[in-house]
Design a protein around this motif. Sequence first.
Motif, PDB file in Angstrom:
ATOM      1  N   ASP A   1       0.844  -1.195   0.000  1.00  0.00           N
ATOM      2  CA  ASP A   1       0.000   0.000   0.000  1.00  0.00           C
ATOM      3  C   ASP A   1       0.878   1.243   0.000  1.00  0.00           C
ATOM      4  OD1 ASP A   1      -2.508  -1.156  -0.128  1.00  0.00           O
ATOM      5  OD2 ASP A   1      -2.858  -1.087   2.027  1.00  0.00           O
ATOM      6  N   GLY A   2       0.396   2.289  -0.659  1.00  0.00           N
ATOM      7  CA  GLY A   2       1.080   3.579  -0.629  1.00  0.00           C
ATOM      8  C   GLY A   2       2.308   3.667  -1.510  1.00  0.00           C
ATOM      9  N   GLU A   3       2.498   2.722  -2.398  1.00  0.00           N
ATOM     10  CA  GLU A   3       3.680   2.750  -3.258  1.00  0.00           C
ATOM     11  C   GLU A   3       3.597   3.899  -4.271  1.00  0.00           C
ATOM     12  OE1 GLU A   3       6.231  -0.783  -5.047  1.00  0.00           O
ATOM     13  OE2 GLU A   3       4.319  -0.587  -6.097  1.00  0.00           O
ATOM     14  N   GLU A   4       2.365   4.274  -4.627  1.00  0.00           N
ATOM     15  CA  GLU A   4       2.159   5.297  -5.643  1.00  0.00           C
ATOM     16  C   GLU A   4       0.871   6.054  -5.323  1.00  0.00           C
ATOM     17  OE1 GLU A   4       2.970   4.714 -10.172  1.00  0.00           O
ATOM     18  OE2 GLU A   4       0.995   3.898  -9.732  1.00  0.00           O
TER      19      GLU A   4
ATOM     20  N   PRO B   1      -5.196   2.029  -5.496  1.00  0.00           N
ATOM     21  CA  PRO B   1      -6.230   1.499  -4.594  1.00  0.00           C
ATOM     22  C   PRO B   1      -5.573   0.735  -3.435  1.00  0.00           C
ATOM     23  CG  PRO B   1      -6.631   0.806  -6.865  1.00  0.00           C
ATOM     24  CD  PRO B   1      -5.288   1.457  -6.822  1.00  0.00           C
ATOM     25  N   SER B   2      -6.180   0.812  -2.278  1.00  0.00           N
ATOM     26  CA  SER B   2      -5.624   0.107  -1.124  1.00  0.00           C
ATOM     27  C   SER B   2      -5.862  -1.396  -1.247  1.00  0.00           C
ATOM     28  CB  SER B   2      -6.262   0.609   0.176  1.00  0.00           C
ATOM     29  OG  SER B   2      -7.616   0.190   0.235  1.00  0.00           O
TER      30      SER B   2
ATOM     31  N   THR C   1     -10.845 -15.554  -3.045  1.00  0.00           N
ATOM     32  CA  THR C   1      -9.883 -15.504  -1.950  1.00  0.00           C
ATOM     33  C   THR C   1      -8.900 -14.371  -2.240  1.00  0.00           C
ATOM     34  OG1 THR C   1     -10.047 -17.890  -1.697  1.00  0.00           O
ATOM     35  CG2 THR C   1      -8.141 -16.839  -0.698  1.00  0.00           C
ATOM     36  N   TYR C   2      -8.452 -13.689  -1.194  1.00  0.00           N
ATOM     37  CA  TYR C   2      -7.497 -12.592  -1.333  1.00  0.00           C
ATOM     38  C   TYR C   2      -6.334 -12.840  -0.381  1.00  0.00           C
ATOM     39  CZ  TYR C   2      -5.438  -7.934  -0.844  1.00  0.00           C
ATOM     40  OH  TYR C   2      -4.582  -6.876  -0.802  1.00  0.00           O
ATOM     41  N   THR C   3      -5.120 -12.705  -0.901  1.00  0.00           N
ATOM     42  CA  THR C   3      -3.922 -12.835  -0.083  1.00  0.00           C
ATOM     43  C   THR C   3      -2.995 -11.675  -0.403  1.00  0.00           C
ATOM     44  OG1 THR C   3      -4.075 -15.248  -0.214  1.00  0.00           O
ATOM     45  CG2 THR C   3      -1.976 -14.339   0.522  1.00  0.00           C
ATOM     46  N   ALA C   4      -2.463 -11.039   0.622  1.00  0.00           N
ATOM     47  CA  ALA C   4      -1.485  -9.966   0.439  1.00  0.00           C
ATOM     48  C   ALA C   4      -0.096 -10.498   0.761  1.00  0.00           C
ATOM     49  CB  ALA C   4      -1.812  -8.785   1.333  1.00  0.00           C
ATOM     50  N   ILE C   5       0.789 -10.413  -0.207  1.00  0.00           N
ATOM     51  CA  ILE C   5       2.202 -10.751  -0.026  1.00  0.00           C
ATOM     52  C   ILE C   5       2.990  -9.594  -0.651  1.00  0.00           C
ATOM     53  CG2 ILE C   5       4.033 -12.472  -0.342  1.00  0.00           C
ATOM     54  CD1 ILE C   5       1.777 -14.488  -1.130  1.00  0.00           C
ATOM     55  N   PRO C   6       3.030  -8.443   0.034  1.00  0.00           N
ATOM     56  CA  PRO C   6       3.678  -7.280  -0.564  1.00  0.00           C
ATOM     57  C   PRO C   6       5.185  -7.481  -0.726  1.00  0.00           C
ATOM     58  CG  PRO C   6       2.952  -6.802   1.678  1.00  0.00           C
ATOM     59  CD  PRO C   6       2.470  -8.176   1.344  1.00  0.00           C
ATOM     60  N   VAL C   7       5.667  -7.093  -1.897  1.00  0.00           N
ATOM     61  CA  VAL C   7       7.094  -7.168  -2.203  1.00  0.00           C
ATOM     62  C   VAL C   7       7.562  -5.739  -2.469  1.00  0.00           C
ATOM     63  CG1 VAL C   7       8.839  -8.057  -3.796  1.00  0.00           C
ATOM     64  CG2 VAL C   7       6.853  -9.470  -3.210  1.00  0.00           C
ATOM     65  N   THR C   8       8.514  -5.285  -1.691  1.00  0.00           N
ATOM     66  CA  THR C   8       9.053  -3.938  -1.878  1.00  0.00           C
ATOM     67  C   THR C   8      10.242  -3.993  -2.830  1.00  0.00           C
ATOM     68  OG1 THR C   8      10.630  -4.078  -0.062  1.00  0.00           O
ATOM     69  CG2 THR C   8       8.384  -3.350   0.497  1.00  0.00           C
TER      70      THR C   8
END
Length: 142
Positions: free
Chosen positions: A37-40, A44-45, A59-66
């Motif tokens: 979230d907040g990368e740009e 959308p969140s 199904t929703y899964t968050a695996i954020p990669v920076t």
Amino acid sequence: MLRPIDEKIAVAPQIRPEDVPAIAAAGYVAIVNNRPDGEEAGQPSGAAIRAAAEAAGLTYTAIPVTQAGFSFAQVQAMIGALDAAGGPVLAYCRSGTRSCNLWALAGAGLGEDADVLTAKAAGAGYDIAGLRPLMDAVSQQA
């Protein structure tokens, strides 16, 4: 703009909540968010995408990669998300590249051939040849 890699997964650039019904109608059963979230500005969140996914029965899964790169924990989480989906998965990030890379690393962690993974990624428009040393390392850790 969905980019199918194989019958189990497609990757895409940033999706919006209003895109989710069409994603479900296309046969995808799960969404994996690889974007923090907040990368740009204006992005959308993850919570908004999660709500749309759940409303559509996905199904929703968050695996954020920076930009810092991938961790073994993220690879394991992607393996888990793909296993648990029970059907086709759409993974997204800003451009689709991180999602494709994480999919390839998960595949390597499951013992899939790196040349096959590289060819599948190329078929979807992604050059992951430079990821080969990391795929080899992941396959040895798994």
